[in-house]
Design a protein around this motif. Sequence first.
Motif, PDB file in Angstrom:
ATOM      1  N   GLN B 157       0.831  -1.217   0.000  1.00  0.00           N
ATOM      2  CA  GLN B 157       0.000   0.000   0.000  1.00  0.00           C
ATOM      3  C   GLN B 157       0.860   1.259   0.000  1.00  0.00           C
ATOM      4  O   GLN B 157       0.571   2.222  -0.693  1.00  0.00           O
ATOM      5  CB  GLN B 157      -0.919   0.021   1.223  1.00  0.00           C
ATOM      6  CG  GLN B 157      -2.059  -0.964   1.129  1.00  0.00           C
ATOM      7  CD  GLN B 157      -2.933  -0.946   2.387  1.00  0.00           C
ATOM      8  OE1 GLN B 157      -2.606  -0.268   3.366  1.00  0.00           O
ATOM      9  NE2 GLN B 157      -4.018  -1.693   2.359  1.00  0.00           N
ATOM     10  N   GLN B 158       1.950   1.190   0.763  1.00  0.00           N
ATOM     11  CA  GLN B 158       2.862   2.326   0.859  1.00  0.00           C
ATOM     12  C   GLN B 158       3.455   2.664  -0.505  1.00  0.00           C
ATOM     13  O   GLN B 158       3.501   3.813  -0.907  1.00  0.00           O
ATOM     14  CB  GLN B 158       4.000   1.971   1.835  1.00  0.00           C
ATOM     15  CG  GLN B 158       4.649   3.179   2.480  1.00  0.00           C
ATOM     16  CD  GLN B 158       3.968   3.509   3.806  1.00  0.00           C
ATOM     17  OE1 GLN B 158       3.753   2.625   4.607  1.00  0.00           O
ATOM     18  NE2 GLN B 158       3.601   4.748   4.004  1.00  0.00           N
ATOM     19  N   GLU B 161       0.941   4.238  -2.794  1.00  0.00           N
ATOM     20  CA  GLU B 161       0.634   5.635  -2.472  1.00  0.00           C
ATOM     21  C   GLU B 161       1.740   6.579  -2.908  1.00  0.00           C
ATOM     22  O   GLU B 161       1.485   7.692  -3.328  1.00  0.00           O
ATOM     23  CB  GLU B 161       0.421   5.778  -0.955  1.00  0.00           C
ATOM     24  CG  GLU B 161      -0.964   5.354  -0.520  1.00  0.00           C
ATOM     25  CD  GLU B 161      -1.040   5.111   0.977  1.00  0.00           C
ATOM     26  OE1 GLU B 161      -0.210   5.683   1.704  1.00  0.00           O
ATOM     27  OE2 GLU B 161      -1.921   4.342   1.404  1.00  0.00           O
TER      28      GLU B 161
END
Lengths: 288, 164
Positions: B157-158, B161
């Motif tokens: 997810q990091q 993003e």
Amino acid sequence: MIPSAFDFYAPRTLDEAIALLAEHGDEAKVLAGGQSLIPAMRFRLAAPAVLVDINGIGGLDGLRETNGHLAIGALTREAALEEYTFIRERYPLLADAAHVIADPLVRNRATVGGNLAHADPANDHPAVMLAYGAELAAHGPRGARTIPIDDFFTGMFSTSLEPDELLTEIRIPRPGPGSGGAYLKVERKVGDYAISAVAVQLTMDGPTIRTIRIALTNVSPTPIRAEEAERILTGQTLTDATLEAAGQAAAAACDPSADLRGSIEYKRDLTRVLVKRAVRRAAERATK
Amino acid sequence: MSTHQITLTVNGASHSVQTEARTLLVHLIREQLNLTGTHIGCDTSSCGACTVIVNGRAIKSCTMFAVQADGATIETIEGLAGAGLHPLQEGFWEKHGLQCGYCTPGMIMSAKALLAQNPNPSEEEIRYGISGNLCRCTGYVKIVEAIQYAAAKLREQQTQEVPA
């Protein structure tokens, strides 16, 4: 259980805290990390009428290394000791201990000063600081004073601090060249007290032990040094025979009680073995 | 016996409550804020079922007085799920990281604090990180797998993003 009722004060300065302690005397207890005091209050082993919470006082935590010593603020959390690489590099005895005190959740609250001032012979920092030959700074209504660690523990759960004095800082002499240390603890599981644990701090001169201090956790009513073992090793090289003699001297010096962690004989013999291993590890680290 | 008016932020919401000095944080969370996801297990600072995150640190809420949390920011298990399950909750679901579930809220809060500090922990670091939390069902193998699953998902997810 729910603790007995008490009055709670959260002073913002050292002077306010000392004034509260002076006012309430024996009725008051200092609340730092609370990881020993709060469980004791929940078991109703302690029922102080007043708690003086020192967590809001600025300047009581943190580590500071000077030429002469490492100063540890009394309110420094145990977890903080694990977060500095210079502690691992220059204070391996302290780093070893920081890793095995209670568990990581408790270490996020528990403080170095509380671990000492509580004076539980089962706590880990007393032996560590005895091995370092640390000095403790205390503040009270009559001003500040320093207490050598050898004069600090006066009995089970009792210290030479006056009821209106607050432990503010722990000073560890900065280890010189050839120094090494180690803390070895045997516990039944993470978070339990030691069955036995041994703290060693030494200085090597080539293969010879120049100075050595050895202290023991949870094998006597107060935290103690194994002075005869220290004498046996001072000026000697590390041989199986000298190590065994030192281990036996330490086993003879301790005064454990039989409990659910083991018999007296077991704890003595474990201490003998741990002294040998801890001295060896400290010496290996010193010669690196 | 003193009582105190305190203000604390729990899962993003501010609460102003009156508390007796001897009230433990876990009791305030469960009984006054009605957030019963935080469990009481041993009541003696041993088991970690009551773990919550206070100002970024995972702590045992049975071993802190509520009055000490005045001004603090607290996260409990109820604060994790957003639109869907948090990767940790998903991990415990997918990897069968629980049996009876009693230790799970504390286990997840410990893991959350661990992953915030160390997003890519080794198995040994995970086991060390949750060593203050007891589970009497699983033998921990599945819990470690659940946390590894969550760590991988959070890292993914990091990177989504913040494109490299």
